[in-house]
Design an enzyme around this catalytic site. Structure first.
Site: not given
Ligand SMILES: NC(=O)C1=CN([C@@H]2O[C@H](COP(=O)(O)OP(=O)(O)OC[C@H]3O[C@@H](n4cnc5c(N)ncnc54)[C@H](OP(=O)(O)O)[C@@H]3O)[C@@H](O)[C@H]2O)C=CC1
Ligand SMILES: N[C@@H](CC=O)C(=O)O
Length: 372
Positions: A13, A45, A136, A164, A231, A235, A352
Protein backbone atom coordinates in the site's frame (compact mmCIF):
# COMPACT_ATOMS: atom_id res chain seq x y z
CA UNK A 1 19.21 19.28 -12.38
CA UNK A 2 19.94 17.38 -9.14
CA UNK A 3 19.54 13.63 -9.57
CA UNK A 4 18.51 11.44 -6.63
CA UNK A 5 18.72 7.69 -7.42
CA UNK A 6 16.20 5.60 -5.49
CA UNK A 7 15.83 1.92 -4.67
CA UNK A 8 12.47 1.03 -3.10
CA UNK A 9 12.03 -1.99 -0.83
CA UNK A 10 8.36 -2.87 -0.41
CA UNK A 11 5.68 -2.30 -2.96
CA UNK A 12 2.52 -2.72 -0.88
CA UNK A 13 0.00 0.00 0.00
CA UNK A 14 2.62 2.59 1.04
CA UNK A 15 5.31 1.70 -1.53
CA UNK A 16 2.89 1.85 -4.44
CA UNK A 17 1.47 5.16 -3.24
CA UNK A 18 5.02 6.52 -3.03
CA UNK A 19 5.68 5.55 -6.67
CA UNK A 20 2.44 7.29 -7.65
CA UNK A 21 3.42 10.43 -5.71
CA UNK A 22 6.85 10.43 -7.40
CA UNK A 23 5.22 10.25 -10.83
CA UNK A 24 2.58 12.89 -10.08
CA UNK A 25 5.13 15.33 -8.56
CA UNK A 26 7.46 15.37 -11.60
CA UNK A 27 6.66 18.99 -12.53
CA UNK A 28 6.82 20.21 -8.91
CA UNK A 29 10.23 18.54 -8.46
CA UNK A 30 11.50 19.75 -11.85
CA UNK A 31 10.66 23.33 -10.81
CA UNK A 32 12.93 22.76 -7.82
CA UNK A 33 15.65 21.35 -10.14
CA UNK A 34 15.28 17.86 -8.67
CA UNK A 35 14.75 14.56 -10.44
CA UNK A 36 13.94 11.36 -8.52
CA UNK A 37 15.48 8.53 -10.56
CA UNK A 38 13.97 5.18 -9.52
CA UNK A 39 16.57 2.53 -10.42
CA UNK A 40 15.22 -0.49 -8.52
CA UNK A 41 12.13 -1.88 -6.80
CA UNK A 42 11.81 -4.97 -4.54
CA UNK A 43 8.96 -6.98 -3.12
CA UNK A 44 9.35 -9.95 -0.76
CA UNK A 45 10.42 -12.28 -3.56
CA UNK A 46 12.51 -10.32 -6.01
CA UNK A 47 14.40 -7.18 -6.94
CA UNK A 48 14.04 -5.53 -10.34
CA UNK A 49 16.88 -3.17 -11.21
CA UNK A 50 17.83 -1.25 -14.36
CA UNK A 51 20.74 -2.87 -16.26
CA UNK A 52 22.96 0.22 -15.75
CA UNK A 53 22.26 2.05 -12.46
CA UNK A 54 24.65 4.87 -13.33
CA UNK A 55 22.76 6.05 -16.40
CA UNK A 56 19.31 4.42 -16.58
CA UNK A 57 16.01 4.61 -14.69
CA UNK A 58 12.52 3.08 -14.75
CA UNK A 59 10.31 5.42 -16.75
CA UNK A 60 6.92 6.53 -15.40
CA UNK A 61 4.99 4.09 -17.59
CA UNK A 62 6.95 1.20 -16.13
CA UNK A 63 6.53 2.52 -12.54
CA UNK A 64 2.77 2.71 -13.14
CA UNK A 65 2.82 -0.83 -14.49
CA UNK A 66 4.63 -2.02 -11.31
CA UNK A 67 1.87 -0.39 -9.24
CA UNK A 68 -0.82 -2.14 -11.30
CA UNK A 69 0.87 -5.54 -10.97
CA UNK A 70 1.32 -5.19 -7.20
CA UNK A 71 -2.27 -3.89 -6.74
CA UNK A 72 -3.43 -7.15 -8.30
CA UNK A 73 -1.52 -9.03 -5.57
CA UNK A 74 0.92 -10.43 -8.13
CA UNK A 75 4.64 -10.81 -7.61
CA UNK A 76 7.13 -8.48 -9.31
CA UNK A 77 8.43 -11.66 -10.96
CA UNK A 78 5.33 -11.65 -13.17
CA UNK A 79 6.47 -8.37 -14.73
CA UNK A 80 7.98 -9.38 -18.09
CA UNK A 81 9.58 -6.60 -20.13
CA UNK A 82 12.84 -7.67 -21.75
CA UNK A 83 15.76 -5.25 -21.69
CA UNK A 84 14.14 -2.93 -19.09
CA UNK A 85 15.59 -4.57 -16.00
CA UNK A 86 17.54 -7.42 -14.42
CA UNK A 87 15.77 -9.52 -11.78
CA UNK A 88 17.32 -10.99 -8.62
CA UNK A 89 15.46 -13.34 -6.27
CA UNK A 90 15.38 -12.65 -2.51
CA UNK A 91 17.78 -12.92 -0.62
CA UNK A 92 20.35 -12.63 -3.47
CA UNK A 93 18.74 -9.20 -4.01
CA UNK A 94 20.25 -7.83 -0.79
CA UNK A 95 23.79 -8.64 -2.01
CA UNK A 96 23.00 -6.92 -5.32
CA UNK A 97 21.80 -3.79 -3.45
CA UNK A 98 25.01 -3.72 -1.40
CA UNK A 99 27.09 -4.12 -4.60
CA UNK A 100 25.29 -1.14 -6.14
CA UNK A 101 25.87 0.88 -2.93
CA UNK A 102 29.62 0.41 -3.40
CA UNK A 103 29.37 2.15 -6.82
CA UNK A 104 26.53 4.64 -6.49
CA UNK A 105 25.19 6.85 -3.71
CA UNK A 106 21.42 6.35 -3.73
CA UNK A 107 18.50 6.60 -1.30
CA UNK A 108 17.30 3.23 -0.07
CA UNK A 109 13.62 3.51 0.86
CA UNK A 110 12.15 0.87 3.20
CA UNK A 111 8.39 0.59 2.76
CA UNK A 112 8.37 -3.07 3.75
CA UNK A 113 7.15 -4.40 7.07
CA UNK A 114 10.11 -6.78 7.30
CA UNK A 115 12.56 -7.21 10.18
CA UNK A 116 15.12 -8.48 7.64
CA UNK A 117 15.97 -5.15 5.99
CA UNK A 118 18.20 -3.75 8.75
CA UNK A 119 21.43 -5.34 7.47
CA UNK A 120 21.15 -4.09 3.90
CA UNK A 121 20.16 -0.59 5.09
CA UNK A 122 23.10 -0.45 7.52
CA UNK A 123 25.53 -1.63 4.81
CA UNK A 124 24.20 0.84 2.26
CA UNK A 125 24.32 3.80 4.68
CA UNK A 126 27.83 2.95 5.81
CA UNK A 127 28.90 2.81 2.14
CA UNK A 128 27.67 6.39 1.60
CA UNK A 129 23.98 5.95 0.72
CA UNK A 130 20.98 7.53 2.42
CA UNK A 131 17.98 5.71 3.89
CA UNK A 132 14.34 6.68 4.36
CA UNK A 133 12.14 4.38 6.41
CA UNK A 134 8.41 3.91 6.90
CA UNK A 135 9.23 0.49 8.37
CA UNK A 136 9.68 0.64 12.17
CA UNK A 137 11.31 -2.75 12.62
CA UNK A 138 14.90 -1.76 11.68
CA UNK A 139 14.73 0.97 14.36
CA UNK A 140 13.39 -1.30 17.09
CA UNK A 141 15.78 -4.25 17.11
CA UNK A 142 18.71 -4.43 19.56
CA UNK A 143 20.53 -1.29 20.75
CA UNK A 144 23.70 -2.60 19.08
CA UNK A 145 22.01 -2.81 15.67
CA UNK A 146 20.40 0.59 16.24
CA UNK A 147 23.81 2.13 17.02
CA UNK A 148 25.33 0.58 13.87
CA UNK A 149 22.46 1.89 11.78
CA UNK A 150 22.91 5.41 13.17
CA UNK A 151 26.68 5.70 12.68
CA UNK A 152 25.80 8.26 9.97
CA UNK A 153 22.63 9.88 11.41
CA UNK A 154 22.49 12.70 8.87
CA UNK A 155 21.89 10.18 6.10
CA UNK A 156 18.77 8.66 7.69
CA UNK A 157 15.18 9.94 7.81
CA UNK A 158 12.25 8.05 9.33
CA UNK A 159 9.47 10.59 9.92
CA UNK A 160 6.74 8.19 8.74
CA UNK A 161 7.61 5.57 11.35
CA UNK A 162 5.72 7.59 13.99
CA UNK A 163 2.43 9.31 13.12
CA UNK A 164 2.67 8.58 9.36
CA UNK A 165 3.05 11.98 7.63
CA UNK A 166 2.82 14.08 10.82
CA UNK A 167 5.99 16.06 11.71
CA UNK A 168 6.46 14.39 15.11
CA UNK A 169 10.10 13.33 14.78
CA UNK A 170 11.15 16.57 13.07
CA UNK A 171 9.49 18.58 15.88
CA UNK A 172 11.08 16.45 18.58
CA UNK A 173 14.52 16.79 16.96
CA UNK A 174 14.14 20.58 16.93
CA UNK A 175 13.18 20.61 20.61
CA UNK A 176 16.15 18.36 21.46
CA UNK A 177 18.60 20.47 19.40
CA UNK A 178 17.51 23.62 21.21
CA UNK A 179 18.64 22.16 24.53
CA UNK A 180 15.09 22.11 25.90
CA UNK A 181 14.42 19.31 28.39
CA UNK A 182 11.66 16.85 27.55
CA UNK A 183 9.83 15.66 30.67
CA UNK A 184 6.94 13.67 29.23
CA UNK A 185 5.41 12.52 25.97
CA UNK A 186 1.86 11.23 25.91
CA UNK A 187 -0.03 10.34 22.79
CA UNK A 188 -2.43 8.24 20.83
CA UNK A 189 -0.11 6.87 18.18
CA UNK A 190 -2.16 4.22 16.42
CA UNK A 191 -4.40 5.23 13.54
CA UNK A 192 -5.93 1.76 13.65
CA UNK A 193 -6.70 1.74 17.38
CA UNK A 194 -7.94 5.35 17.30
CA UNK A 195 -10.28 4.51 14.44
CA UNK A 196 -11.41 1.27 16.08
CA UNK A 197 -12.17 2.90 19.45
CA UNK A 198 -14.15 5.79 17.99
CA UNK A 199 -16.14 3.53 15.63
CA UNK A 200 -17.02 1.08 18.44
CA UNK A 201 -18.13 4.10 20.52
CA UNK A 202 -20.56 4.84 17.66
CA UNK A 203 -22.07 1.37 18.08
CA UNK A 204 -20.26 -0.70 15.44
CA UNK A 205 -18.93 -4.21 16.25
CA UNK A 206 -15.19 -4.38 17.04
CA UNK A 207 -14.56 -7.22 14.55
CA UNK A 208 -16.17 -5.25 11.71
CA UNK A 209 -14.27 -2.03 12.36
CA UNK A 210 -10.92 -3.85 12.57
CA UNK A 211 -11.61 -5.27 9.10
CA UNK A 212 -12.66 -1.81 7.88
CA UNK A 213 -9.39 -0.35 9.24
CA UNK A 214 -7.51 -3.02 7.30
CA UNK A 215 -9.40 -2.20 4.09
CA UNK A 216 -8.64 1.52 4.58
CA UNK A 217 -4.89 0.79 4.72
CA UNK A 218 -4.50 1.77 8.41
CA UNK A 219 -3.43 -1.59 9.86
CA UNK A 220 -0.14 -3.43 9.65
CA UNK A 221 -0.10 -6.36 7.18
CA UNK A 222 -1.28 -8.52 10.12
CA UNK A 223 -3.71 -6.33 12.19
CA UNK A 224 -2.66 -8.27 15.30
CA UNK A 225 0.51 -6.16 15.18
CA UNK A 226 -1.78 -3.21 15.98
CA UNK A 227 -4.18 -5.01 18.34
CA UNK A 228 -1.33 -6.49 20.41
CA UNK A 229 0.02 -2.99 21.07
CA UNK A 230 3.31 -3.97 19.40
CA UNK A 231 3.02 -1.34 16.67
CA UNK A 232 2.46 1.41 19.26
CA UNK A 233 5.27 0.02 21.42
CA UNK A 234 7.63 0.23 18.41
CA UNK A 235 6.67 3.90 17.96
CA UNK A 236 7.19 4.49 21.68
CA UNK A 237 10.62 2.85 21.51
CA UNK A 238 11.62 4.96 18.48
CA UNK A 239 10.66 8.15 20.34
CA UNK A 240 12.33 7.03 23.58
CA UNK A 241 15.58 6.22 21.74
CA UNK A 242 15.39 9.62 20.04
CA UNK A 243 15.33 11.15 23.53
CA UNK A 244 18.54 9.25 24.25
CA UNK A 245 17.08 6.41 26.35
CA UNK A 246 19.05 3.21 25.67
CA UNK A 247 16.01 0.97 25.88
CA UNK A 248 14.90 -2.29 24.32
CA UNK A 249 11.44 -3.58 23.47
CA UNK A 250 11.33 -5.93 26.47
CA UNK A 251 11.45 -2.97 28.89
CA UNK A 252 8.14 -1.59 27.54
CA UNK A 253 4.92 -2.51 29.31
CA UNK A 254 2.43 -3.47 26.58
CA UNK A 255 -1.30 -4.24 26.86
CA UNK A 256 -2.73 -6.56 24.20
CA UNK A 257 -6.37 -6.49 23.06
CA UNK A 258 -6.46 -10.22 22.30
CA UNK A 259 -5.49 -13.31 24.35
CA UNK A 260 -2.27 -15.24 23.78
CA UNK A 261 -4.14 -18.18 22.20
CA UNK A 262 -4.95 -15.92 19.21
CA UNK A 263 -1.34 -14.86 18.61
CA UNK A 264 0.24 -15.38 15.15
CA UNK A 265 2.24 -18.44 16.23
CA UNK A 266 -0.98 -20.15 17.41
CA UNK A 267 -3.62 -19.01 14.88
CA UNK A 268 -3.41 -18.17 11.15
CA UNK A 269 -4.41 -14.66 10.11
CA UNK A 270 -7.34 -16.05 8.12
CA UNK A 271 -8.62 -17.98 11.15
CA UNK A 272 -8.12 -14.96 13.41
CA UNK A 273 -10.13 -12.65 11.12
CA UNK A 274 -12.92 -15.16 10.56
CA UNK A 275 -13.22 -16.82 13.98
CA UNK A 276 -10.97 -15.17 16.61
CA UNK A 277 -11.84 -11.51 16.14
CA UNK A 278 -15.65 -11.83 16.61
CA UNK A 279 -15.01 -13.48 20.01
CA UNK A 280 -13.53 -10.16 21.18
CA UNK A 281 -16.59 -8.05 20.28
CA UNK A 282 -18.43 -8.33 23.61
CA UNK A 283 -15.44 -7.66 25.85
CA UNK A 284 -14.44 -4.45 24.03
CA UNK A 285 -18.05 -3.28 23.79
CA UNK A 286 -18.52 -3.80 27.55
CA UNK A 287 -15.32 -1.89 28.36
CA UNK A 288 -16.36 1.01 26.14
CA UNK A 289 -19.90 1.09 27.62
CA UNK A 290 -18.49 1.08 31.17
CA UNK A 291 -16.20 4.02 30.35
CA UNK A 292 -19.12 5.84 28.71
CA UNK A 293 -21.25 5.41 31.86
CA UNK A 294 -18.51 7.38 33.68
CA UNK A 295 -18.64 10.07 30.97
CA UNK A 296 -15.33 8.80 29.59
CA UNK A 297 -13.88 7.13 26.50
CA UNK A 298 -11.16 4.51 26.00
CA UNK A 299 -7.98 5.42 24.14
CA UNK A 300 -4.87 3.32 23.49
CA UNK A 301 -2.15 5.56 24.90
CA UNK A 302 1.66 5.68 24.83
CA UNK A 303 3.42 7.40 27.73
CA UNK A 304 7.16 8.12 27.90
CA UNK A 305 8.31 9.55 31.22
CA UNK A 306 11.22 9.08 33.65
CA UNK A 307 13.15 6.93 31.12
CA UNK A 308 10.19 4.52 30.93
CA UNK A 309 7.65 3.75 28.24
CA UNK A 310 4.29 2.04 28.59
CA UNK A 311 1.46 1.47 26.14
CA UNK A 312 -2.11 0.41 26.85
CA UNK A 313 -5.76 1.37 27.20
CA UNK A 314 -6.65 4.32 29.41
CA UNK A 315 -10.09 5.63 30.39
CA UNK A 316 -10.03 9.36 29.65
CA UNK A 317 -12.46 12.29 29.81
CA UNK A 318 -14.36 12.77 26.53
CA UNK A 319 -13.27 16.41 26.43
CA UNK A 320 -9.53 15.79 26.85
CA UNK A 321 -7.21 16.17 23.83
CA UNK A 322 -6.95 12.39 23.54
CA UNK A 323 -10.62 11.81 24.28
CA UNK A 324 -11.71 14.15 21.48
CA UNK A 325 -9.79 12.17 18.85
CA UNK A 326 -11.85 10.66 16.04
CA UNK A 327 -11.03 8.27 13.22
CA UNK A 328 -7.41 7.56 12.33
CA UNK A 329 -6.11 10.82 13.86
CA UNK A 330 -3.09 10.68 16.16
CA UNK A 331 -2.28 13.26 18.80
CA UNK A 332 1.01 13.73 20.66
CA UNK A 333 1.55 16.06 23.61
CA UNK A 334 5.18 16.93 24.39
CA UNK A 335 5.86 18.47 27.80
CA UNK A 336 9.21 20.26 28.08
CA UNK A 337 10.82 23.12 30.01
CA UNK A 338 9.57 25.57 27.36
CA UNK A 339 6.23 23.79 26.77
CA UNK A 340 5.50 23.19 30.41
CA UNK A 341 1.93 23.93 31.39
CA UNK A 342 0.67 23.95 27.79
CA UNK A 343 2.35 21.11 25.87
CA UNK A 344 3.52 21.19 22.29
CA UNK A 345 0.70 19.36 20.48
CA UNK A 346 0.87 17.65 17.09
CA UNK A 347 -2.35 16.22 15.70
CA UNK A 348 -3.71 14.86 12.43
CA UNK A 349 -4.15 11.76 10.29
CA UNK A 350 -1.80 9.12 11.73
CA UNK A 351 -2.26 6.29 9.25
CA UNK A 352 -3.15 5.64 5.63
CA UNK A 353 -1.13 5.00 2.50
CA UNK A 354 -1.45 8.53 1.11
CA UNK A 355 -0.25 10.47 4.15
CA UNK A 356 2.45 7.88 4.96
CA UNK A 357 3.85 7.93 1.42
CA UNK A 358 3.73 11.74 1.46
CA UNK A 359 5.86 11.67 4.64
CA UNK A 360 8.34 9.32 2.94
CA UNK A 361 8.54 11.56 -0.13
CA UNK A 362 9.15 14.65 2.03
CA UNK A 363 11.99 12.75 3.78
CA UNK A 364 13.56 11.86 0.41
CA UNK A 365 13.45 15.53 -0.62
CA UNK A 366 14.86 16.55 2.76
CA UNK A 367 18.05 14.61 1.91
CA UNK A 368 18.58 16.45 -1.38
CA UNK A 369 21.63 18.42 -0.15
CA UNK A 370 23.56 15.16 0.12
CA UNK A 371 23.23 14.60 -3.65
CA UNK A 372 24.83 16.50 -6.52
N1 LIG B 1 -0.16 2.02 6.32
C1 LIG B 1 0.12 3.00 7.17
O1 LIG B 1 -0.72 3.81 7.56
C2 LIG B 1 1.51 3.13 7.68
C3 LIG B 1 2.47 2.18 7.43
N2 LIG B 1 3.72 2.32 7.91
C4 LIG B 1 4.69 1.27 7.63
O2 LIG B 1 4.90 1.17 6.23
C5 LIG B 1 5.32 -0.16 5.93
C6 LIG B 1 4.54 -0.68 4.75
O3 LIG B 1 3.19 -0.80 5.08
P1 LIG B 1 2.13 -1.33 3.99
O4 LIG B 1 2.47 -0.77 2.66
O5 LIG B 1 0.80 -1.09 4.56
O6 LIG B 1 2.48 -2.90 4.00
P2 LIG B 1 2.13 -3.99 2.88
O7 LIG B 1 2.04 -5.29 3.55
O8 LIG B 1 1.00 -3.50 2.04
O9 LIG B 1 3.44 -4.01 1.96
C7 LIG B 1 4.66 -4.51 2.38
C8 LIG B 1 5.53 -4.70 1.15
O10 LIG B 1 6.83 -5.10 1.57
C9 LIG B 1 7.26 -6.19 0.76
N3 LIG B 1 8.28 -6.94 1.49
C10 LIG B 1 8.15 -7.86 2.48
N4 LIG B 1 9.36 -8.31 2.86
C11 LIG B 1 10.27 -7.65 2.12
C12 LIG B 1 11.69 -7.67 2.05
N5 LIG B 1 12.43 -8.46 2.84
N6 LIG B 1 12.32 -6.84 1.17
C13 LIG B 1 11.60 -6.02 0.36
N7 LIG B 1 10.24 -5.97 0.38
C14 LIG B 1 9.60 -6.78 1.24
C15 LIG B 1 5.98 -6.97 0.48
O11 LIG B 1 6.19 -7.84 -0.60
P3 LIG B 1 5.01 -8.73 -1.25
O12 LIG B 1 4.20 -7.77 -2.06
O13 LIG B 1 5.75 -9.72 -2.08
O14 LIG B 1 4.27 -9.33 -0.10
C16 LIG B 1 5.04 -5.79 0.19
O15 LIG B 1 5.20 -5.37 -1.14
C17 LIG B 1 5.12 -0.98 7.21
O16 LIG B 1 6.37 -1.16 7.84
C18 LIG B 1 4.22 -0.11 8.07
O17 LIG B 1 4.43 -0.27 9.44
C19 LIG B 1 4.12 3.40 8.64
C20 LIG B 1 3.24 4.40 8.91
C21 LIG B 1 1.84 4.32 8.50
N1 LIG C 1 -0.72 0.41 11.62
C1 LIG C 1 -0.26 1.71 11.96
C2 LIG C 1 0.14 2.43 10.71
C3 LIG C 1 1.10 3.47 10.99
O1 LIG C 1 2.15 3.30 11.59
C4 LIG C 1 -1.35 2.50 12.67
O2 LIG C 1 -2.48 2.05 12.66
O3 LIG C 1 -1.05 3.56 13.21
Amino acid sequence: MKNIPIILMGCGGVGRQLLQHIVSCRTLHANKEIHLRVVGVCDSKSFLVVPDVLSMEFNDTFLTKICQIKSSNLSLQTCVESGKYEAFPYPESTKKITDIAARLAFTLVDCSASSETIKVITHAVNLGCCAVLANKKPLTSSMEEFDNLFLQPRRIRHESTVGAGLPIIASLNRVISSGDTIFRIIGSLSGTLGYVMSEVEDGKPFSEVVKAAQALGYTEPDPRDDLSGMDVARKGLILARLLGHRMDMDSIKIESLYPDKMSPNKMSLKDFLANGLPLLDNDIEERIKKASSNGNVLRYVCVIENSRCKVGIQELPKESALGRLRGSDNVVEIYTRCYNKQPLVIQGAGAGNDTTAAGVLADILDLQDLFS
